[in-house]
Design a protein around this motif. Sequence first.
Motif, mmCIF file in Angstrom:
data_model
loop_
_atom_site.group_PDB
_atom_site.id
_atom_site.type_symbol
_atom_site.label_atom_id
_atom_site.label_comp_id
_atom_site.label_asym_id
_atom_site.label_seq_id
_atom_site.Cartn_x
_atom_site.Cartn_y
_atom_site.Cartn_z
ATOM 1 N N TYR A 206 0.798 -1.134 0.070
ATOM 2 C CA TYR A 206 -0.048 0.055 -0.013
ATOM 3 C C TYR A 206 0.892 1.270 0.114
ATOM 4 N N ASP A 207 0.589 2.080 -1.006
ATOM 5 C CA ASP A 207 1.280 3.490 -0.775
ATOM 6 C C ASP A 207 0.546 4.558 -0.351
ATOM 7 N N ASN A 208 0.977 4.971 0.884
ATOM 8 C CA ASN A 208 0.010 6.233 1.624
ATOM 9 C C ASN A 208 0.502 7.361 0.699
ATOM 10 N N THR A 209 1.802 7.490 0.222
ATOM 11 C CA THR A 209 2.350 8.790 -0.425
ATOM 12 C C THR A 209 1.346 9.392 -1.655
ATOM 13 N N GLN A 210 0.733 8.239 -2.280
ATOM 14 C CA GLN A 210 -0.335 8.732 -3.230
ATOM 15 C C GLN A 210 -1.491 9.294 -2.850
ATOM 16 N N GLU B 294 -14.553 7.448 3.717
ATOM 17 C CA GLU B 294 -14.921 6.603 2.516
ATOM 18 C C GLU B 294 -14.636 5.301 2.801
ATOM 19 N N TYR B 295 -15.804 4.437 2.395
ATOM 20 C CA TYR B 295 -15.787 2.924 2.581
ATOM 21 C C TYR B 295 -16.014 2.620 1.292
ATOM 22 N N PHE B 296 -15.044 1.253 0.934
ATOM 23 C CA PHE B 296 -15.236 0.568 -0.056
ATOM 24 C C PHE B 296 -15.194 -1.059 0.280
ATOM 25 N N SER B 297 -16.123 -1.861 -0.296
ATOM 26 C CA SER B 297 -16.058 -3.275 0.221
ATOM 27 C C SER B 297 -16.665 -4.132 -1.144
ATOM 28 N N PHE B 298 -16.077 -5.411 -1.118
ATOM 29 C CA PHE B 298 -16.725 -6.203 -2.026
ATOM 30 C C PHE B 298 -16.276 -7.803 -1.558
ATOM 31 N N ASN B 299 -17.190 -8.499 -2.046
ATOM 32 C CA ASN B 299 -16.868 -10.057 -1.593
ATOM 33 C C ASN B 299 -16.245 -10.509 -2.772
ATOM 34 N N LEU B 300 -15.194 -11.368 -2.381
ATOM 35 C CA LEU B 300 -14.079 -12.102 -3.317
ATOM 36 C C LEU B 300 -14.804 -12.938 -4.392
ATOM 37 N N MET B 301 -15.992 -13.357 -3.984
ATOM 38 C CA MET B 301 -16.702 -14.220 -5.058
ATOM 39 C C MET B 301 -17.166 -13.389 -6.035
ATOM 40 N N LYS B 302 -17.094 -12.096 -5.981
ATOM 41 C CA LYS B 302 -17.505 -11.189 -7.183
ATOM 42 C C LYS B 302 -16.266 -10.879 -8.025
ATOM 43 N N PHE B 303 -14.973 -11.230 -7.603
ATOM 44 C CA PHE B 303 -13.854 -10.864 -8.216
ATOM 45 C C PHE B 303 -13.854 -11.351 -9.638
ATOM 46 N N ALA B 304 -13.377 -10.343 -10.687
ATOM 47 C CA ALA B 304 -13.417 -10.700 -12.129
ATOM 48 C C ALA B 304 -12.155 -10.683 -12.709
ATOM 49 N N SER B 305 -11.421 -9.571 -12.331
ATOM 50 C CA SER B 305 -10.241 -9.356 -12.729
ATOM 51 C C SER B 305 -9.352 -8.208 -12.207
ATOM 52 N N MET B 306 -7.967 -8.084 -12.461
ATOM 53 C CA MET B 306 -7.423 -6.951 -11.791
ATOM 54 C C MET B 306 -6.594 -6.153 -13.055
ATOM 55 N N ASP B 307 -6.230 -4.972 -12.957
ATOM 56 C CA ASP B 307 -5.456 -4.104 -13.683
ATOM 57 C C ASP B 307 -4.526 -3.466 -12.779
ATOM 58 N N TYR B 308 -3.428 -3.048 -13.364
ATOM 59 C CA TYR B 308 -2.400 -2.156 -12.733
ATOM 60 C C TYR B 308 -2.011 -1.306 -13.657
ATOM 61 N N TYR B 309 -1.982 0.053 -13.236
ATOM 62 C CA TYR B 309 -1.502 1.295 -14.012
ATOM 63 C C TYR B 309 -0.492 1.839 -13.177
ATOM 64 N N GLY B 310 0.741 2.042 -13.587
ATOM 65 C CA GLY B 310 1.815 2.646 -12.997
ATOM 66 C C GLY B 310 2.947 1.827 -13.435
ATOM 67 N N THR B 311 4.224 2.170 -12.736
ATOM 68 C CA THR B 311 5.454 1.299 -12.808
ATOM 69 C C THR B 311 5.712 0.396 -11.783
ATOM 70 N N ASP B 312 6.729 -0.234 -11.648
ATOM 71 C CA ASP B 312 7.335 -1.034 -10.258
ATOM 72 C C ASP B 312 7.390 -0.088 -9.101
ATOM 73 N N LYS B 313 7.421 0.985 -9.217
ATOM 74 C CA LYS B 313 7.856 2.030 -8.176
ATOM 75 C C LYS B 313 6.478 2.417 -7.374
ATOM 76 N N ASN B 314 5.638 2.716 -8.291
ATOM 77 C CA ASN B 314 4.125 3.051 -7.953
ATOM 78 C C ASN B 314 3.027 3.133 -8.805
ATOM 79 N N GLY B 315 1.874 2.872 -8.387
ATOM 80 C CA GLY B 315 0.789 2.874 -9.390
ATOM 81 C C GLY B 315 -0.682 2.472 -8.709
ATOM 82 N N LYS B 316 -1.721 2.243 -9.460
ATOM 83 C CA LYS B 316 -2.870 1.954 -8.849
ATOM 84 C C LYS B 316 -3.339 0.706 -9.364
#
Length: 139
Positions: free
Chosen positions: A24-28, A58-80
């Motif tokens: 987790y990157d709290n600097t972002q 702010e609160y976000f939550s989801f059940n892992l049964m609903k997971f479909a895919s993941m994406d990563y936008y950024g570099t090996d140093k930091n991203g989303k």
Amino acid sequence: MAFSAYIPLDEQFVYLQKKLVDHYDNTQESKEVKRYELNVTNSGFCRYKRYFNNGKVEYFSFNLMKFASMDYYGTDKNGKLLLRTKGEDVIVQTHNDKKGDVDSMATYLSIPMKDMEPEDLVDLSERLTKLNGQVLVQK
């Protein structure tokens, strides 16, 4: 099952929790965020909560049964990291917001990350996908 690499659900949840928190990157985050909570629960939920200096939450939550895919936008140093669900399965809530409280649904959860090597992303994606299957089978 005798020949598969079965890992108990509790161990999977602990691993995912550790991986997400360690990277987790709290600097972002905005300087307005005073603290956060990022949890993978033993009941199969991924929860992300941000507390702002002005009292907004702010609160976000989801059940892992609903997971479909993941994406990563950024570099090996930091991203989303975007954890996508099968539909509008992510609960989104705000409290104490000057613009009004929100209670809605979304299709993904975005988490700021750091030091994510390609191997980390592949491992995380594979584990989430396998976990999704395990949760469905064991329910």
